[in-house]
Design an enzyme around this catalytic site. Structure first.
Site, PDB file in Angstrom:
ATOM      1  N   LYS A  75       0.732  -1.210   0.149  1.00  0.00           N
ATOM      2  CA  LYS A  75       0.118  -0.083   0.138  1.00  0.00           C
ATOM      3  C   LYS A  75       0.870   1.076  -0.090  1.00  0.00           C
ATOM      4  CE  LYS A  75      -4.398  -2.109   1.647  1.00  0.00           C
ATOM      5  NZ  LYS A  75      -3.760  -3.436   1.963  1.00  0.00           N
TER       6      LYS A  75
HETATM    7  C1  LIG Z   1      -4.254  -4.582   1.617  1.00  0.00           C
HETATM    8  C2  LIG Z   1      -3.441  -5.832   1.433  1.00  0.00           C
HETATM    9  C3  LIG Z   1      -3.996  -6.890   0.490  1.00  0.00           C
HETATM   10  C4  LIG Z   1      -5.257  -6.872  -0.294  1.00  0.00           C
HETATM   11  O1  LIG Z   1      -4.914  -5.921  -1.529  1.00  0.00           O
HETATM   12  P1  LIG Z   1      -6.232  -5.474  -2.258  1.00  0.00           P
HETATM   13  O2  LIG Z   1      -6.303  -4.075  -2.806  1.00  0.00           O
HETATM   14  O3  LIG Z   1      -7.566  -5.595  -1.235  1.00  0.00           O
HETATM   15  O4  LIG Z   1      -6.248  -6.406  -3.533  1.00  0.00           O
HETATM   16  C5  LIG Z   1      -3.002  -7.806   0.501  1.00  0.00           C
HETATM   17  N1  LIG Z   1      -1.993  -8.127   1.179  1.00  0.00           N
HETATM   18  C6  LIG Z   1      -1.470  -7.107   1.990  1.00  0.00           C
HETATM   19  C7  LIG Z   1      -0.302  -7.374   2.743  1.00  0.00           C
HETATM   20  C8  LIG Z   1      -2.467  -5.966   2.109  1.00  0.00           C
HETATM   21  O5  LIG Z   1      -1.821  -4.977   3.219  1.00  0.00           O
END
Ligand SMILES: *Cc1c(COP(=O)(O)O)cnc(C)c1O
Length: 453
Positions: free
Chosen positions: A111
């Site tokens: 993110k």
């Molecule tokens: C947010 C997150 C996901 C899922 O991401 P999406 O945008 O919902 O596809 C997967 N792994 C980690 C470590 C995350 O922080």
């Protein structure tokens, strides 16, 4: 470039306004009016570029209302906070399997790619418009800390993140509450994540409060997040060996469909990625969608990969809109049916491009152990889900969404080794500064009134 709502009942906006708005006023999500198309010559020109330069070449096609030299500086700044100079390195495990590491940002999860950039875009907007901005969000883990690290110390901004006291992991709490920055407020709520979300909903429904503080939400539907995430797919594609590039399947651990949506959007811009595997944990709404066409809500069961514990995918609406030829009347109808009945039978999506796998909670530790024994490589519980069912027909590139160091308990119980990261070790020494609040919109409103910029 202008950005339109998937529900088609609100005027198009420029990039900066669409980013500042988040959810469109008609309830839809913003997407580019047209998708630029990349030729083979464009891709050849992009191939040698370092990450931040590639990101600039990509985003300048969308952020046409920001002066190019300013945009370039915003992007450069966003990726200097990454600990690996390659930003998104590819690690080869064997001839058929590689991993794209997306966890070298400040909070050690993918993110950061979007939220570092979004933080700098907000800062730029505050400076050019002479306004302050207050960001408010609720988190059960990764999004809150990534948003905080995107805005940390930025003049003209403050960020308030609600989380259930005692129910995030201790390291996740430290990432939010040990920053030492004056504009960051980690608000530990006496209640569950659902209580925190309910309070948040009340506060955003209060128009007067919202306008007074120029409140902005952090969530996975912001346009800038999708566009920022397209870039690492492009970067990875260009770094795969030329011989297997066009054959490789990208395997994406996902819950909200945010990550894989970005890859698919890039493919629609002419980048010939072969296919995507949507890898879910036990909360498998997306697995069911891509294997049966049935998109249907069910209850969420907490798992060892908590950032994928999602009941409905908020980015599904973008996928729907682009899949059915940008028919916003149809999108409105489908979303209405979905809201009423909790389900929708999807007929015509791109079945050649997508496959899916699901991973039960019991499988996660055994996959972590298998991958470790086979390759000496440690995957976090989210990335482990991607290994549940790799293709036998073609090479796989697995997107590693978080560092194993964020989930020491699961890793230790799987392989008996404690994963470490220097940034997390340093956090353990720093004082924790959190504000305990009742799970009540009134108490949170009073706190924000007293501390907003
Ligand atoms: C947010 C997150 C996901 C899922 O991401 P999406 O945008 O919902 O596809 C997967 N792994 C980690 C470590 C995350 O922080």
């Amino acid at each position: 470039m202008r950005f339109v709502s998937t529900r088609g009942q609100t005027p198009p906006l420029g990039f900066s306004d669409a980013v500042a708005t988040g959810l469109a006023p008609d309830g839809g999500l913003y997407l580019p009016e047209t998708l630029p198309q990349f030729s083979a010559a464009d891709l050849a020109r992009f191939e040698p570029l370092p990450y931040a330069e590639l990101c600039f070449e990509f985003l300048k096609l969308f952020a046409t209302d920001i002066e190019p030299s300013v945009l370039r500086a915003i992007i450069a700044k966003s990726y200097t906070t990454f600990s690996d100079p390659r930003i998104a390195p590819i690690i080869k495990l064997d001839e058929r399997t590689s991993v794209l590491e997306l966890f070298h940002g400040p909070t050690l999860a993918f993110k950061d790619f979007a939220l570092q950039l979004l933080g700098n875009l907000y800062e730029h907007q505050c400076a050019t418009r002479g306004q302050t901005i207050n960001v408010l969000g609720a988190t059960s883990g990764d999004t809150g800390s990534a948003a905080i690290h995107g805005l940390l110390g930025k003049p003209g901004t403050a960020i308030f993140i609600l989380y259930p006291d005692g129910r995030t992991s201790p390291l996740q709490e430290r990432q939010m509450a040990c920053t030492g920055a004056d504009n960051v407020y980690a608000l530990a709520i006496d209640g569950s994540f659902d209580d925190a979300q309910a309070a948040l909903k009340d506060l955003f429904a209060d128009q007067d409060f919202r306008t007074r503080h120029r409140l902005s939400a952090v969530n996975s539907i912001n346009l800038a997040r999708v566009l920022a995430q397209c870039v690492y797919y492009l970067y990875a594609y260009l770094r795969l060996p030329a011989a297997t590039r066009a054959e490789t399947e990208f395997v994406v651990p996902t819950g909200n469909f945010g990550n894989v949506l970005a890859g698919w959007t890039l493919q629609k811009m002419g980048v010939p990625i072969h296919s995507f595997k949507v890898a879910t944990n036990q909360n498998d709404i997306l697995y069911r969608l891509f294997t049966t066409g049935d998109y249907r809500v069910s209850a969420v069961a907490p798992s060892l990969a908590p950032s994928m514990d999602i009941q409905v995918s908020s980015n599904f609406e973008r996928f729907l809109y682009l899949s059915i030829g940008r028919d916003s009347a149809k999108v409105r109808e489908v979303m209405e049916t979905f809201k009423k009945t909790g389900g929708y039978k999807f007929e015509n999506f791109d079945r050649d491009t997508f496959s899916a796998s699901r991973c039960s909670d019991a499988q996660i530790p055994s996959i972590i152990k298998d991958v470790y024994q086979k390759y000496g490589y440690v995957v976090d519980p989210h990335t482990a889900c991607a290994f549940a069912d790799l293709s036998k027909d073609r090479p796989s590139l697995v997107l590693a969404t978080a560092s194993p160091a964020k989930f020491p308990d699961t890793i230790i119980s799987a392989i008996g080794v404690e994963p470490k990261d220097p940034s997390l070790e340093a956090l353990k020494q720093r004082p924790l500064k959190k504000h305990l609040l009742k799970a009540d919109a009134g108490a949170i409103r009073a706190f924000i009134d007293a501390n907003a910029v």
